[in-house]
Write a protein that holds these residues in place. Structure first.
Motif, PDB file in Angstrom:
ATOM      1  N   GLN A   1       0.899  -1.290   0.002  1.00 21.67           N
ATOM      2  CA  GLN A   1       0.027  -0.027   0.101  1.00 21.67           C
ATOM      3  C   GLN A   1       0.938   1.348   0.092  1.00 21.67           C
ATOM      4  N   PRO A   2       1.010   2.161  -0.978  1.00 22.32           N
ATOM      5  CA  PRO A   2       1.629   3.218  -1.170  1.00 22.32           C
ATOM      6  C   PRO A   2       1.598   4.067   0.139  1.00 22.32           C
ATOM      7  N   GLY A   3       2.580   4.565   0.786  1.00 22.77           N
ATOM      8  CA  GLY A   3       2.418   5.204   1.804  1.00 22.77           C
ATOM      9  C   GLY A   3       2.195   4.381   3.036  1.00 22.77           C
ATOM     10  N   ALA A   4       1.662   3.235   2.961  1.00 20.54           N
ATOM     11  CA  ALA A   4       1.450   2.738   4.433  1.00 20.54           C
ATOM     12  C   ALA A   4       2.071   1.347   4.382  1.00 20.54           C
ATOM     13  N   GLY A   5       3.089   0.920   3.588  1.00 14.01           N
ATOM     14  CA  GLY A   5       3.860  -0.078   3.599  1.00 14.01           C
ATOM     15  C   GLY A   5       3.357  -1.531   3.269  1.00 14.01           C
ATOM     16  N   TYR A   6       3.798  -2.415   4.173  1.00 11.89           N
ATOM     17  CA  TYR A   6       3.276  -3.826   3.485  1.00 11.89           C
ATOM     18  C   TYR A   6       2.488  -4.420   4.659  1.00 11.89           C
ATOM     19  N   ARG A   7       1.174  -5.114   4.234  1.00 11.04           N
ATOM     20  CA  ARG A   7       0.433  -6.053   5.095  1.00 11.04           C
ATOM     21  C   ARG A   7       0.217  -7.453   4.765  1.00 11.04           C
ATOM     22  N   VAL A   8      -0.120  -8.187   5.733  1.00  8.58           N
ATOM     23  CA  VAL A   8      -0.369  -9.505   5.291  1.00  8.58           C
ATOM     24  C   VAL A   8      -1.855  -9.677   4.668  1.00  8.58           C
ATOM     25  N   SER A   9      -1.848 -10.314   3.645  1.00 13.31           N
ATOM     26  CA  SER A   9      -3.284 -10.260   2.751  1.00 13.31           C
ATOM     27  C   SER A   9      -4.236 -11.169   3.677  1.00 13.31           C
ATOM     28  N   HIS A  10      -5.404 -10.672   3.372  1.00  8.86           N
ATOM     29  CA  HIS A  10      -6.710 -11.259   4.141  1.00  8.86           C
ATOM     30  C   HIS A  10      -6.976 -12.616   3.191  1.00  8.86           C
ATOM     31  N   GLN A  11      -6.671 -12.537   2.136  1.00  5.16           N
ATOM     32  CA  GLN A  11      -7.004 -13.924   1.407  1.00  5.16           C
ATOM     33  C   GLN A  11      -5.641 -14.240   0.825  1.00  5.16           C
ATOM     34  N   LEU A  12      -5.130 -15.415   1.331  1.00  7.06           N
ATOM     35  CA  LEU A  12      -3.796 -15.917   0.969  1.00  7.06           C
ATOM     36  C   LEU A  12      -4.024 -16.920  -0.224  1.00  7.06           C
ATOM     37  N   PRO A  13      -3.101 -17.124  -1.201  1.00  4.03           N
ATOM     38  CA  PRO A  13      -3.151 -18.018  -2.065  1.00  4.03           C
ATOM     39  C   PRO A  13      -3.409 -19.352  -1.865  1.00  4.03           C
ATOM     40  N   TYR A  14      -4.064 -19.888  -2.779  1.00  2.00           N
ATOM     41  CA  TYR A  14      -4.515 -21.448  -2.634  1.00  2.00           C
ATOM     42  C   TYR A  14      -3.004 -22.218  -2.173  1.00  2.00           C
ATOM     43  N   LEU A  15      -3.347 -23.054  -1.052  1.00  2.00           N
ATOM     44  CA  LEU A  15      -2.458 -23.708  -0.671  1.00  2.00           C
ATOM     45  C   LEU A  15      -2.634 -25.401  -1.039  1.00  2.00           C
ATOM     46  N   THR A  16      -1.822 -26.106  -1.762  1.00  2.00           N
ATOM     47  CA  THR A  16      -2.384 -27.231  -2.190  1.00  2.00           C
ATOM     48  C   THR A  16      -2.049 -28.166  -1.486  1.00  2.00           C
ATOM     49  N   GLY A  17      -3.046 -29.101  -0.843  1.00  2.00           N
ATOM     50  CA  GLY A  17      -2.762 -30.207   0.218  1.00  2.00           C
ATOM     51  C   GLY A  17      -2.218 -31.433  -0.455  1.00  2.00           C
ATOM     52  N   ARG A  18      -1.994 -32.340   0.505  1.00  2.00           N
ATOM     53  CA  ARG A  18      -1.351 -33.580  -0.065  1.00  2.00           C
ATOM     54  C   ARG A  18      -2.647 -34.386  -0.881  1.00  2.00           C
ATOM     55  N   PRO A  19      -3.970 -34.427  -0.229  1.00  2.00           N
ATOM     56  CA  PRO A  19      -5.039 -35.306  -1.295  1.00  2.00           C
ATOM     57  C   PRO A  19      -5.069 -34.823  -2.580  1.00  2.00           C
ATOM     58  N   LEU A  20      -4.853 -33.605  -2.851  1.00  2.00           N
ATOM     59  CA  LEU A  20      -5.043 -33.137  -4.171  1.00  2.00           C
ATOM     60  C   LEU A  20      -3.892 -33.399  -4.953  1.00  2.00           C
ATOM     61  N   THR A  21      -2.548 -33.308  -4.447  1.00  2.00           N
ATOM     62  CA  THR A  21      -1.520 -33.713  -5.197  1.00  2.00           C
ATOM     63  C   THR A  21      -1.461 -35.240  -5.332  1.00  2.00           C
ATOM     64  N   ASP A  22      -2.024 -36.113  -4.537  1.00  2.00           N
ATOM     65  CA  ASP A  22      -1.996 -37.413  -4.893  1.00  2.00           C
ATOM     66  C   ASP A  22      -2.806 -37.787  -5.971  1.00  2.00           C
ATOM     67  N   GLN A  23      -3.866 -36.892  -6.252  1.00  2.00           N
ATOM     68  CA  GLN A  23      -4.895 -37.052  -7.290  1.00  2.00           C
ATOM     69  C   GLN A  23      -4.597 -36.822  -8.671  1.00  2.00           C
ATOM     70  N   ILE A  24      -3.501 -35.785  -8.746  1.00  2.00           N
ATOM     71  CA  ILE A  24      -3.332 -35.185  -9.969  1.00  2.00           C
ATOM     72  C   ILE A  24      -1.732 -35.518 -10.210  1.00  2.00           C
ATOM     73  N   PRO A  25      -1.664 -36.411 -11.520  1.00  3.58           N
ATOM     74  CA  PRO A  25      -0.259 -36.950 -11.896  1.00  3.58           C
ATOM     75  C   PRO A  25       0.693 -35.895 -11.910  1.00  3.58           C
ATOM     76  N   LYS A  26       1.752 -35.967 -11.357  1.00  2.00           N
ATOM     77  CA  LYS A  26       2.807 -35.046 -11.464  1.00  2.00           C
ATOM     78  C   LYS A  26       3.848 -34.914 -12.592  1.00  2.00           C
ATOM     79  N   ILE A  27       3.969 -33.694 -13.208  1.00  2.00           N
ATOM     80  CA  ILE A  27       4.740 -33.815 -14.561  1.00  2.00           C
ATOM     81  C   ILE A  27       6.338 -33.690 -14.352  1.00  2.00           C
ATOM     82  N   SER A  28       6.872 -34.602 -14.490  1.00  2.00           N
ATOM     83  CA  SER A  28       8.293 -34.530 -14.371  1.00  2.00           C
ATOM     84  C   SER A  28       9.119 -33.512 -15.170  1.00  2.00           C
ATOM     85  N   PRO A  29       9.906 -32.795 -14.400  1.00  2.00           N
ATOM     86  CA  PRO A  29      10.412 -31.589 -15.248  1.00  2.00           C
ATOM     87  C   PRO A  29      11.342 -32.211 -16.245  1.00  2.00           C
ATOM     88  N   ALA A  30      11.632 -31.404 -17.517  1.00  2.00           N
ATOM     89  CA  ALA A  30      12.565 -32.128 -18.550  1.00  2.00           C
ATOM     90  C   ALA A  30      13.915 -31.740 -17.906  1.00  2.00           C
TER      91      ALA A  30
END
Length: 449
Positions: free
Chosen positions: A68-97
């Protein structure tokens, strides 16, 4: 408590970033809580202010902090989605090239504005969407684009002149259909340029000839150039060269197709204005979000001359636009709220830091044998090989690939590979500072005789 281990191989800025992020995710720092100023925290931890700013800006770009200009930095009220283990287990992982990827073949979404995108998506959900959109795309989005392009590129256009496309191939097909004379008068294509920008015209039966914007121009009905693009030579056109080319094209009434895919990430302080306004009724302008929101979004836009709007409607008006109206509405909300431009400004800071770190690391390891070549925009950094290596650039890239390091091949952008100097190109879009360090070290080891 924040602690910095100066003997750790992990970059100091990343130590600070990682600890702050963990405190936010675990609730040690609450939503809305104000953070110490960059100056104060730098003094407390005995760090440079740039180091603290680097960590803060990465957290802002990822949605953990709000600036915030003139007010510095604050912690967001709505944080980015954090992917949990159940979701990562369901979606195949793409191996980096690659172990370390300096190519542009993958979208690393760690810096995607998740919070702003989610808020815009929710707004679209509540208002609903018509099921058929106009041929040139969602009207509300195109109206927002007129303001966006006016602020960023100095373009003065109407929503009717904007056509939403899934990429440059679709845009090229529209241009060829609106200017059929190109099939007989030819299209001069800048050399070097991105491969698809040169090869797509063969499918459209538009003959092409190579040209260099700063030399005497060949006779053609139109000219395709990327005046800002730094890939793979390291420099685009300066303001004087832009004006000279636009003046020449206007005098000779030649069509100009301006490919402008990286100008929103400009590190010089002020992005160059588009050529479009200086070309009267003979300019086309194309851009996309590949370097900012990611190429996987598949969302570009083409601006056409006002006198061709009626012709476009006559040829395409009965057809619905096939690009996602959902995504168009979301982008329109991001522009209207100012979130897209704020994200781009923040991303520019993050990438400027990353770009400088890459240049410094290459200089430390390779010295004068790899020289940075210009570049004030985009997410690529070209380096000239001095003196010319005894082996080819293709062979060097093959050696790097065997070592697990991905490198962009600049040869593909030159017609018949007539580049005047050997060079390599490194993208810094999907690597952090630690990966830059390890990747450059490994490159040095695998290229040693």
């Amino acid at each position: 408590m924040l602690t910095i281990q100066r003997d750790s191989p992990e970059q100091i800025y990343h130590q600070l970033y990682r600890q702050l992020r963990a405190e936010i995710e675990t609730g040690v720092r609450q939503p809305g809580q104000r953070l110490a100023s960059t100056r104060f925290l730098a003094q407390q931890l005995k760090l440079s202010r740039n180091t603290v700013d680097h960590a803060y800006q990465d957290l802002v770009a990822e949605g953990y902090l709000i600036s915030q200009p003139g007010a510095g930095y604050r912690v967001s009220h709505q944080l980015p989605y954090l992917t949990g283990r159940p979701l990562t287990d369901q979606i195949p992982k793409i191996s980096p090239a690659f172990k370390v990827d300096f190519t542009e073949s993958y979208d690393n979404l760690r810096l995607f504005p998740k919070q702003a995108w989610r808020a815009a998506e929710q707004a679209v959900m509540f208002q609903g969407l018509p099921h058929i959109q106009p041929a040139n795309g969602d009207l509300a989005y195109r109206q927002q684009l007129t303001h966006f392009l006016a602020r960023l590129k100095g373009l003065n256009v109407s929503a009717a002149q904007i056509i939403i496309t899934s990429g440059f191939n679709e845009a090229a097909g529209i241009i060829a259909n609106l200017v059929p004379a190109l099939k007989t008068d030819k299209l001069a294509v800048q050399n070097p340029i991105a491969p698809n920008a040169r090869t797509v015209w063969q499918r459209l039966q538009v003959p092409t000839i190579p040209f260099t914007p700063t030399t005497e121009q060949p006779v053609a009905g139109g000219y395709l150039l990327a005046p800002t693009h730094n890939f793979p030579t390291g420099s685009g056109l300066n303001q004087a060269e832009r004006q000279a080319f636009a003046s020449w094209a206007r005098r000779h009434q030649r069509y100009v197709i301006e490919l402008d895919t990286d100008a929103t990430l400009d590190y010089s302080g002020q992005p160059q204005p588009a050529l479009f306004n200086d070309l009267a009724d003979h300019g086309f302008y194309y851009s996309n979000y590949d370097d900012t929101l990611g190429a996987a979004l598949c969302m570009g836009f083409l601006v056409i001359p006002s006198h061709l709007v009626a012709d476009y409607q006559a040829k395409y008006g009965r057809l619905p636009n096939r690009n996602s109206q959902w995504q168009q509405q979301i982008l329109g909300h991001l522009i209207a709220s100012g979130d897209l431009e704020r994200f781009m400004r923040q991303l520019t800071i993050v990438y400027r830091n990353r770009r400088q770190h890459l240049i410094s690391k290459v200089d430390d390891v390779f010295g004068p044998t790899l020289t940075p070549m210009g570049t004030t925009a985009g997410t690529f950094m070209p380096f000239q090989l001095t003196p010319a290596p005894t082996t080819s650039v293709t062979a060097l890239i093959a050696q790097a690939t065997q070592a697990g390091i991905g490198i962009v091949n600049p040869d593909r952008c030159w017609l018949n590979q007539l580049e005047p100097f050997p060079s390599i190109v490194l993208s810094f879009r999907q690597v952090d500072d630690n990966q830059i360090d390890s990747g450059i070290d490994q490159l040095y080891r695998c290229w040693q005789p």
